[in-house]
Design a protein around this motif. Sequence first.
Motif, PDB file in Angstrom:
ATOM      1  N   GLN A   1     -36.234 -16.891   1.141  1.00 21.09           N
ATOM      2  CA  GLN A   1     -35.142 -17.472   1.917  1.00 21.09           C
ATOM      3  C   GLN A   1     -33.811 -16.783   1.634  1.00 21.09           C
ATOM      4  O   GLN A   1     -33.091 -16.423   2.551  1.00 21.09           O
ATOM      5  N   ASP A   2     -33.479 -16.617   0.355  1.00 20.94           N
ATOM      6  CA  ASP A   2     -32.139 -16.137   0.021  1.00 20.94           C
ATOM      7  C   ASP A   2     -32.127 -15.039  -1.029  1.00 20.94           C
ATOM      8  O   ASP A   2     -31.066 -14.670  -1.527  1.00 20.94           O
ATOM      9  N   GLY A   3     -33.307 -14.535  -1.425  1.00 21.86           N
ATOM     10  CA  GLY A   3     -33.330 -13.416  -2.357  1.00 21.86           C
ATOM     11  C   GLY A   3     -32.999 -13.806  -3.786  1.00 21.86           C
ATOM     12  O   GLY A   3     -33.051 -14.984  -4.159  1.00 21.86           O
TER      13      GLY A   3
ATOM     14  N   ARG B   1     -23.051 -20.473   1.807  1.00 22.07           N
ATOM     15  CA  ARG B   1     -24.037 -21.505   2.153  1.00 22.07           C
ATOM     16  C   ARG B   1     -25.474 -21.007   1.927  1.00 22.07           C
ATOM     17  O   ARG B   1     -26.384 -21.320   2.667  1.00 22.07           O
ATOM     18  N   ARG B   2     -25.641 -20.172   0.913  1.00 21.23           N
ATOM     19  CA  ARG B   2     -26.989 -19.718   0.543  1.00 21.23           C
ATOM     20  C   ARG B   2     -27.223 -20.028  -0.923  1.00 21.23           C
ATOM     21  O   ARG B   2     -26.284 -20.134  -1.695  1.00 21.23           O
TER      22      ARG B   2
ATOM     23  N   ILE C   1     -33.260 -16.447   7.682  1.00 21.55           N
ATOM     24  CA  ILE C   1     -32.224 -16.426   8.721  1.00 21.55           C
ATOM     25  C   ILE C   1     -32.190 -17.774   9.432  1.00 21.55           C
ATOM     26  O   ILE C   1     -33.227 -18.368   9.707  1.00 21.55           O
ATOM     27  N   ASP C   2     -30.989 -18.279   9.710  1.00 27.26           N
ATOM     28  CA  ASP C   2     -30.861 -19.565  10.379  1.00 27.26           C
ATOM     29  C   ASP C   2     -30.929 -19.424  11.895  1.00 27.26           C
ATOM     30  O   ASP C   2     -31.714 -20.086  12.541  1.00 27.26           O
TER      31      ASP C   2
ATOM     32  N   VAL D   1     -27.616 -10.278  16.121  1.00 29.26           N
ATOM     33  CA  VAL D   1     -26.761 -10.516  14.963  1.00 29.26           C
ATOM     34  C   VAL D   1     -27.355 -11.716  14.229  1.00 29.26           C
ATOM     35  O   VAL D   1     -27.530 -12.794  14.815  1.00 29.26           O
ATOM     36  N   LEU D   2     -27.701 -11.506  12.957  1.00 23.87           N
ATOM     37  CA  LEU D   2     -28.393 -12.548  12.205  1.00 23.87           C
ATOM     38  C   LEU D   2     -27.387 -13.415  11.459  1.00 23.87           C
ATOM     39  O   LEU D   2     -26.476 -12.894  10.822  1.00 23.87           O
ATOM     40  N   ILE D   3     -27.583 -14.712  11.541  1.00 25.22           N
ATOM     41  CA  ILE D   3     -26.696 -15.631  10.842  1.00 25.22           C
ATOM     42  C   ILE D   3     -27.486 -16.330   9.741  1.00 25.22           C
ATOM     43  O   ILE D   3     -28.514 -16.950   9.994  1.00 25.22           O
ATOM     44  N   ASP D   4     -26.985 -16.168   8.513  1.00 24.08           N
ATOM     45  CA  ASP D   4     -27.631 -16.780   7.354  1.00 24.08           C
ATOM     46  C   ASP D   4     -26.540 -17.533   6.601  1.00 24.08           C
ATOM     47  O   ASP D   4     -25.642 -16.916   6.033  1.00 24.08           O
ATOM     48  N   GLY D   5     -26.615 -18.845   6.652  1.00 23.95           N
ATOM     49  CA  GLY D   5     -25.544 -19.633   6.051  1.00 23.95           C
ATOM     50  C   GLY D   5     -24.242 -19.332   6.764  1.00 23.95           C
ATOM     51  O   GLY D   5     -24.166 -19.371   7.987  1.00 23.95           O
ATOM     52  N   LEU D   6     -23.207 -18.994   6.006  1.00 24.15           N
ATOM     53  CA  LEU D   6     -21.915 -18.666   6.615  1.00 24.15           C
ATOM     54  C   LEU D   6     -21.826 -17.199   6.999  1.00 24.15           C
ATOM     55  O   LEU D   6     -20.850 -16.785   7.612  1.00 24.15           O
TER      56      LEU D   6
END
Lengths: 555, 555
Positions: A463-465, A543-544, B49-50, B440-445
């Motif tokens: 998810q976040d490495g 937010r990760r 990725i969200d 464009v990938l959005i992950d958290g902020l």
Amino acid sequence: MSKSNNKLSIIPLGGVGEIGKNMTAYVYGNDIIVVDAGLKFPEEEMLGIDIVIPDITFLIENRTKVRGVLITHGHEDHIGGLPYFLKLLNVPVYGTRLTLGLIEGKLREHGLLDLVKLNVITNKSVIKLGEFTVSVFNNNHSIPDTVGFAIDTPEGVIVHTGDFKFDYTPVDGRPADFFKLAELGEKGVLALLSDSTNAERPGYTMSERVVGQTINDCFASAERRIIIATFASNLHRIQQIIDATEKFGKKLAVVGRSMVNNITIAHELGYIRMNPGTLIDPDEVNKLPAEQVVVLSTGSQGEPMSALTRMARATHRKVEVMPGDTVIIASSPIPGNEKFISRTIDQLFRIGADVIYQAVSGVHVSGHGSQEELKLMLNLVRPKYFIPVHGEYRMLKRHSELAVSTGVDPDNIFIVDIGDSIEFQGGKGRLGPKYTAGNVLIDGLGVGDVGNIVLRDRKLLSQDGILVVVVTLSKQDGAILSGPDIISRGFVYVRESEELLEEANKIVTQTLGKLVSENVNEWSSIKNGVRDALGRYLYEQTRRRPMILPIIMEV
Amino acid sequence: MSKSNNKLSIIPLGGVGEIGKNMTAYVYGNDIIVVDAGLKFPEEEMLGIDIVIPDITFLIENRTKVRGVLITHGHEDHIGGLPYFLKLLNVPVYGTRLTLGLIEGKLREHGLLDLVKLNVITNKSVIKLGEFTVSVFNNNHSIPDTVGFAIDTPEGVIVHTGDFKFDYTPVDGRPADFFKLAELGEKGVLALLSDSTNAERPGYTMSERVVGQTINDCFASAERRIIIATFASNLHRIQQIIDATEKFGKKLAVVGRSMVNNITIAHELGYIRMNPGTLIDPDEVNKLPAEQVVVLSTGSQGEPMSALTRMARATHRKVEVMPGDTVIIASSPIPGNEKFISRTIDQLFRIGADVIYQAVSGVHVSGHGSQEELKLMLNLVRPKYFIPVHGEYRMLKRHSELAVSTGVDPDNIFIVDIGDSIEFQGGKGRLGPKYTAGNVLIDGLGVGDVGNIVLRDRKLLSQDGILVVVVTLSKQDGAILSGPDIISRGFVYVRESEELLEEANKIVTQTLGKLVSENVNEWSSIKNGVRDALGRYLYEQTRRRPMILPIIMEV
């Protein structure tokens, strides 16, 4: 009727409440027989896992009682766990010729072939295993030589269908043994264990011959090469493809390892009929006129490494899909594969191929009977007790409703989980104790060494490495001698996030300073302090929640 | 007819060759208008990725020309990218009342509400944006207040359908604007951009009212509580659930954040009709007799954190599913969600609920028109050129075949990818240059800070985990001062694999000794040496390839 104080126990060790890893143990006194030893493909959350097999702790604990394994047919969800099973419990295996042919290949790969006793059975066989006497009946399914078992026990006869449909016009001319099933029903069957795969599907499943007709129509209208993908084990369909190839005077090339293997085995054993000269080497595909070529391929599920996917992406060594080719995907997507297959179809259309697939035509029928066939089985066998198997819970539930509709007493139906036991004594059935059962995960060569903690870590990492924080402290005063260095994998790409990582560095330095000044000197407290402070900062900023691994050295 | 040397360019920046993130730019001279600004949910391989939004580099580069964004309806794949878009490019937004109501909620969350100019439109609106004059027509879809646009340009009229079906008996009594579409066709339409979602589906999509009838039947036969899950945006269906609740004298509790939000907004704006007293607080559910209770919930896709899934697992704070409850799942699975939804259904059956879902009944109809409706649109609009949009490649392809069958010249059809442009000049269309477009990938902020390298690392980490190897060498002679210590996350559980890790330790020590004796002193060579030797050993032993991160310190 029971002649002793003994009882019959039926223990599904796999295949109920799930699709896959079918395995059922039958226990009477000092004798145990096992039907099927399948595998299951991993669920989405089982990251990195290759396959899943049943936990056979119960059988290992009773190893001296196990008389043999009976196999209904050669699909992975019925034979795929066998090599692992036999390594722990080397007992005789019983199966039809084709089924054993496919099993031999597996045992050879695992170096077990010479160690295991394989026994060929037919629908004439009567197999005596301790207190059990097993007779065999023929079924129709999407692989030839499929059988079910009538298991005679001191408590009565149990009918174990295995996977089945009723195909009144089977491609191999081998119908189901209606008389045997009806005769069993007439004499009295204690319990039926029946395939629930299509219990949600109304009506009848169509004959495999329907697909043959569609294939013929496609062959008749194709103007250039035909590339057809299907399940490597569906030898009925493969036979119909060979028949169409010969009928239209074309040549057939076979690509994909499992397709080549299965056809070779089936042809050697006489389950595939083919004229000499029909088969060509894939190297010859480009030398023949397009209208003469048929390519039979794996990859009907769009699997990323399969022959069809590689042909579509022009990364296959020998065959490439060309504009004007007709590509037939003769399968339906297994749940979870829909996206893979859609991508392959899109790719084929982009090349300019004419793609024929299930959404728009009839190139696939199921190998499992629909509701009316399940009711026919119930009508033939007329069991006193009913245990729906081979299905997820809702399918078992639906199948039990079908059983009630055919007259089975609702109190005589057991919807069970793996490890549950159903006991029969004096003609009466009841739920017995629960035994050990579950999933054994196979990852590479490791059998069962990947558990929940490892999977949880893989999930977090995916998810976040991960951030590894390396810092060296002075033994004397706790001052930072080198670092902190922060190494990121799968979190952010460092060059894009220099500012964030610089600030993270400062946070670590500050936190360490604070902890040292407070005289915290337990390693775990220091590491937790760094992990918490850095985690909080990164969550605020991004937010990760990457995994944070502080490595603190002291010199 | 073109009056100048200018041309019209149509550039899909999202929504072609994919499902989701719909966005189309129309360019004429110094004016650009954008239709829709959607998001897409991540593909399987986009780990962590969200959401995914369109790359709008092209619009940013032409920021002074962009006159506004027109929104067809309030679904995420049409509005979900808007906050990110507006942060980069603050232009006026045009949408119907409900659509803007839903957009307002998003802008508020992003702190943008006071900064953006929102303009309410109806099917009477005529919007003048530079050289473009846009008129609006009503459509039917699975959310109210859906519209399409007729975009008048110096080159001719373009009809942009947006998502649509033809519902002859719409729940909100708001039919499609047949006359407007037919009038456009009669006067002459240069090009049609039309919704391809159901281009593979023969026949007609049924009216939403059919679902209302099924809901009524379910309500009539349910003996205890009714729990019904559907898409929070399908306000037509929600209206029918409210109507049934009132008709049968029951009370309605709403659970799930998005369901509560949408109903609140829609009720305030008058898109939901409800008697006072129909709605109850979820706290009251357990106080009322079971036969009076209806619970309307999110989670119709079996999403793990949704209200329905939590109710099924008895982890919801207020409502628990009980034996005898009727649970209606009024949706069909979005590809990729099949397994989640099956698990939830199984769980509900296990509790003893009566579950009504699509495989066995008619509680869902699509919001997109099937083949006959797509042909009706083509017949009404009679475009000279046709650009199928809103679909994966095979859907666009199939839609273009439908267009040909209605008389569109095959040479006048453009199946394009994102970033492709179609140019019209002097009444003639042709493919133009390709512009920047993508994901464009959005992950958290983070917006766009996760790229291919990070995703590749996440993939590796998810499959076999990571091993961090820590060792301190002497600056003087390269002797090992501390370590090697091996830390495993997601590879093997250490307690189960002590032997393997001990051996791995030895390999690292040997390798370092060898490298030092060979006078290798470049860090990268030493690290690679350790990585290779250890990787080789672990692959031999386990057939796994964990990420290996050597951390070598020198003091």
